[in-house]
Design a protein around this motif. Structure first.
Motif, PDB file in Angstrom:
ATOM      1  N   LYS A 166       0.825  -1.195   0.000  1.00 42.68           N
ATOM      2  CA  LYS A 166       0.000   0.000   0.000  1.00 42.68           C
ATOM      3  C   LYS A 166       0.870   1.260   0.000  1.00 42.68           C
ATOM      4  O   LYS A 166       2.023   1.235   0.458  1.00 42.68           O
ATOM      5  CB  LYS A 166      -0.971  -0.024   1.174  1.00 42.68           C
ATOM      6  N   SER A 218      -6.817   0.481   6.453  1.00 41.08           N
ATOM      7  CA  SER A 218      -6.050   1.640   5.973  1.00 41.08           C
ATOM      8  C   SER A 218      -6.245   2.829   6.902  1.00 41.08           C
ATOM      9  O   SER A 218      -6.611   3.916   6.466  1.00 41.08           O
ATOM     10  CB  SER A 218      -6.478   2.016   4.542  1.00 41.08           C
ATOM     11  N   ALA A 272      -6.256   1.667  -3.560  1.00 43.74           N
ATOM     12  CA  ALA A 272      -5.655   2.525  -2.526  1.00 43.74           C
ATOM     13  C   ALA A 272      -4.657   3.513  -3.122  1.00 43.74           C
ATOM     14  O   ALA A 272      -4.244   4.455  -2.457  1.00 43.74           O
ATOM     15  CB  ALA A 272      -4.973   1.660  -1.466  1.00 43.74           C
TER      16      ALA A 272
END
Lengths: 550, 550
Positions: A351, B31, B225
């Protein structure tokens, strides 16, 4: 379980059901020209389009209806990853029947049990697998058989009683259909698990679960019409991980390799390159040999758009790096089980917020099971079923719930496998603050020592990094003082023992002193199950007295 | 409508409901570090994270519960595209209440009607919009008001009766919550349509519809993302096209511009560049001026990863090319309506099989409404509701059905807007063999001439390509022989008429001779509705006698 709260009624068309026919019909309508490449019986390759496939799917559904297959009936398939199996993925569920995925690796006794337990009425079998069907026919006299082959029935020798010929039936079938609207909780397909103990247990996937799983997979993998999807894992196993449905939702090219990769390595890699494959699924046991084959090629293939889903076990770092460096392909560790359809976690890239972490940490993260996907409700619980924090340290059993997670086994009462609607995965894991799941052991293999757990998988991986250790198993053995202590079982490459102190030195950086095994036994081979997994149950019984425990 | 066929029961956990809490909780869990950038009241920018936002969402939900908001209650919001509105997107529906999206562009009378029709109990209003709330308070004495501001209540002057202060309430709210499991057909939010005639009509989106729409949008746009999502269209309108939910599902960065782009052009474009925006939504009316602003910048921004969803009208070719050439951004025409949540079609790139078509055809395809998305069931019907083929030629009304398509209006009986569960879009379109939908007219604006339809939109676009034609409308006017004939209404840039023959010449390549308007009238301006759309109803009345028809 939980109380369901009703709000105000919406004005949405909530009675519009989710079913797989929506996916294939939409793909055929919007991408009729998209290709499906498939391996033929003679080992060559051929191709057709979504338009052609859909037209055959419609006829296939009409054939089955014409034979009397009714909603709720179970229809089995015995086949490789063929275009006919691909078509049956849609035609059988499309008429509200259930596609039974028949596991070629199960023994005849278990397969017969599965047919009877699921009340299978018809089975479609590929010509090359007739022997499997013939073995089952004798003990299942009520089942009717349909042979799938490019050759006419007259040329096919079989002991099957009054078999029909699929292509003959298709040739005369109606090319129009009015698909039924199927209630979404209806079963789409059935897959029986292959436990190491007891009879296979049936997981019956719903149309709703498959539809949601499909959309989630496409979203998580970023699949689109620009993808080319190679179906490597068997189509009889967990719906091939839901990848056929995801490919269709994305209107991607589909590549069907026929027989599995183990028998087929060169041709599959060649096709992978020729068809510009960008998505595939498999396990290290197959991706490893494929990489070895790629190394022998004169021209390095550019697979830089490829994401290969890898399951079963943690992919070796050397393999992941090998693919990245040699081809640009990304090995994506994914985690799930037959009971979970299977998508639970996916390890897609790193990420954005973690891209500047040290390389070692990034590879450590890439190797683990990945980040949980939206829609699966995960709990982590200790031995007393108390919830544990997602802090990357606490180890507990993963409990799973959601639209595509099984909440029972077909016609079985197994309350010990469920807790408040959650399925007990049997896997011990940690979950960190970013949602990364790392499986550290099977709960039955974890070593309970002095009130603490010692997990075996990391220790086994560390031991096999020794240049002379070929295989290693860590098992828990009864101990008079500590309840259980770890025992190392090792196979070396040269048959010569490695001193225990040297093994301890290898483990020291990653494990506490009290976790290290007191003894290591050197063997010629480790016990494995019929599907090649370590059979720790057998090993535990064999070496139960090592530490003089109860 | 249809018969729902039941198959065999599955073993999936089918009682596990789809709701939006699943999306935000999952994003915050996996996240927490992802950023949300937002414009502050003083025009500056600030940022926080999903972790912070989720913590405020939990407190917001507890505040509302503490005030007595119960499942099924309607809570209104009057705000720009702010972080507080973003939080309310999750906290209000999270406790099974309904978020009423209050349209700032509606007049006071209509907004008051909406509040009463929806039985709104509480309204949250941003300090800068107090005058809107104050105008409504007098006639709605049972409604309670909560002011959202960074300043303390003591500094805020308002005539609202006993207002509460949102931040004061949040400050003392509980930071833990046990979210309810919400039955998925429950209303998530309510949005009232702004018809040109009659009262606003209520569309109540369900949790199920929003969840499925979200997954489909993420899949269709390939969001992840790595995206940064700018919410440009008002958050009160059709849930901002479902983009806030899609951004959260993808765990993307969210950029909240506060007041809308028309008042805010420079700062929004600057933020777009600074925040690396890759996804945004808007209409040509705003993307056009943004492009003009970009042209004035000294450094050309690199927006080559950007996909801007453009709705309302067909994006001008010059604008699409301008973005592509100047910034690399892709203008994606998308189609939908309040009644459709809104995603019905998306025009994302050109599919692989069409990339070698001539450039003109590719741009023609890029300009149209795009390809229908999975999950929306589309029919194309003629004036007698007979189904028409998807052949790119047949023009018919689009009928829509599916989990996120409205199948009624709240507390209204309007059978003429529905057919067998399908919503009548009122749009006339063609659909080609690849699923590309091209809207050619509103059904009420289509010109019925001698038993045939003449659609006005393409003709208007062709006319405005004349260098001296600034605006053009084609309307149907009664004709004694042909029922209706087209009439051209034109505004020129210099006030000087263009000869009819010259207009005919312009239209000749794309239109049959019998379709051409017999007359053109040159005007100072065209009639428009309060939201700036051509008001053909008024124009038709004004020029009804032009051809001496009935």
């Amino acid at each position: 379980m939980y109380e369901l709260i009703k709000g105000l009624p919406s004005t949405h068309g909530d009675d519009y059901p989710l079913n797989t026919t929506t996916l294939i019909r939409h793909a055929a309508r919007t991408s009729p020209e998209q290709e499906i490449a498939y391996r033929t019986a003679d080992g060559g390759w051929d191709r057709y389009t979504y338009r052609d496939a859909y037209e055959r799917i419609v006829r296939s559904a009409n054939v089955l209806r014409g034979l009397g297959v009714a909603p709720g009936d179970v229809v089995g398939v015995i086949d490789w990853n063929s275009r006919r199996f691909f078509e049956l993925y849609w035609s059988i569920p499309g008429i509200a029947a259930v596609m039974l995925q028949m596991n070629l690796r199960l023994g005849q006794e278990d397969l017969g049990f599965v047919m009877r337990h699921s009340n299978t009425s018809w089975v479609l079998v590929d010509e090359s697998l007739l022997s499997v069907a013939e073995g089952l026919a004798a003990e299942n006299p009520d089942v009717r058989w349909i042979v799938m082959s490019d050759r006419p029935l007259s040329e096919i020798e079989t002991t099957l009683p009054n078999p029909l010929h699929y292509e003959d039936l298709l040739a005369v079938a109606n090319r129009e259909i009015d698909w039924p609207m199927i209630e979404e909780s209806s079963a789409y397909s059935a897959c029986y698990t292959t436990g190491t103990t007891g009879r296979p247990k049936g997981v019956y996937y719903s149309h709703r679960g498959i539809y949601l799983h499909t959309l989630t997979m496409v979203a998580e993998l970023g699949m689109s019409a620009h993808d080319s999807v190679l179906l490597l894992t068997p189509m009889f196993h967990g719906s091939c991980w839901g990848l056929p449905q995801a490919a269709v939702q994305a209107r991607a090219k589909v590549v069907l390799p026929g027989r599995y990769a183990a028998d087929n390595l060169g041709p599959i890699v060649d096709a992978m390159i020729a068809e510009g494959v960008t998505v595939g699924n498999g396990a290290p046991a197959i991706f490893g040999p494929m990489l070895d084959y790629i190394r022998t090629l004169e021209i390095r293939p550019d697979l830089s758009r490829a994401r290969f889903l890898s399951g079963a076990t943690e992919p070796p770092l050397s393999m992941m790096r090998g693919y990245a460096e040699l081809t640009g392909a990304d090995i994506i560790h994914a985690y799930g089980a037959t009971e979970t359809t299977p998508l639970v976690t996916v390890n897609r890239g790193i990420k954005p917020s973690l891209t500047d972490r040290p390389e070692e940490e990034r590879w450590d993260r890439k190797r683990c099971q990945g980040v949980m996907v939206t829609g699966v409700d995960i709990r982590l619980v200790d031995a007393e079923d108390n919830d544990l924090p997602f802090d990357g340290a606490a180890q507990g059993e993963l409990l799973l719930r959601g639209p595509w997670i099984t909440s029972s086994y077909h016609s079985l009462n197994e309350p010990e496998r469920f807790l408040d609607g959650y399925w007990r995965s049997g896997d011990v894991a940690t979950i960190d603050e970013y949602g990364y799941v790392k499986v550290v052991d099977r709960i039955k293999d974890v070593i309970k020592s002095g009130g603490e757990w010692i997990s075996s998988i990391d220790m086994e991986n560390a031991l096999t990094s020794h240049p002379r250790v070929r295989e290693a198993a860590i098992i828990g053995v009864a101990h008079p003082k500590w309840q259980e202590r770890p025992l190392a079982l090792i196979v070396t490459t040269d048959g010569v023992e490695v001193p225990l102190a040297e093994l301890h030195e290898l483990l020291a950086p990653a494990f506490a002193k009290w976790q290290l095994p007191e003894r290591a036994l050197f063997l010629d081979s480790l016990d494995r199950t019929s599907v090649g997994k370590l059979d720790k149950k057998v090993m535990r019984a064999k070496f139960a007295d090592t530490y003089g425990g109860a």
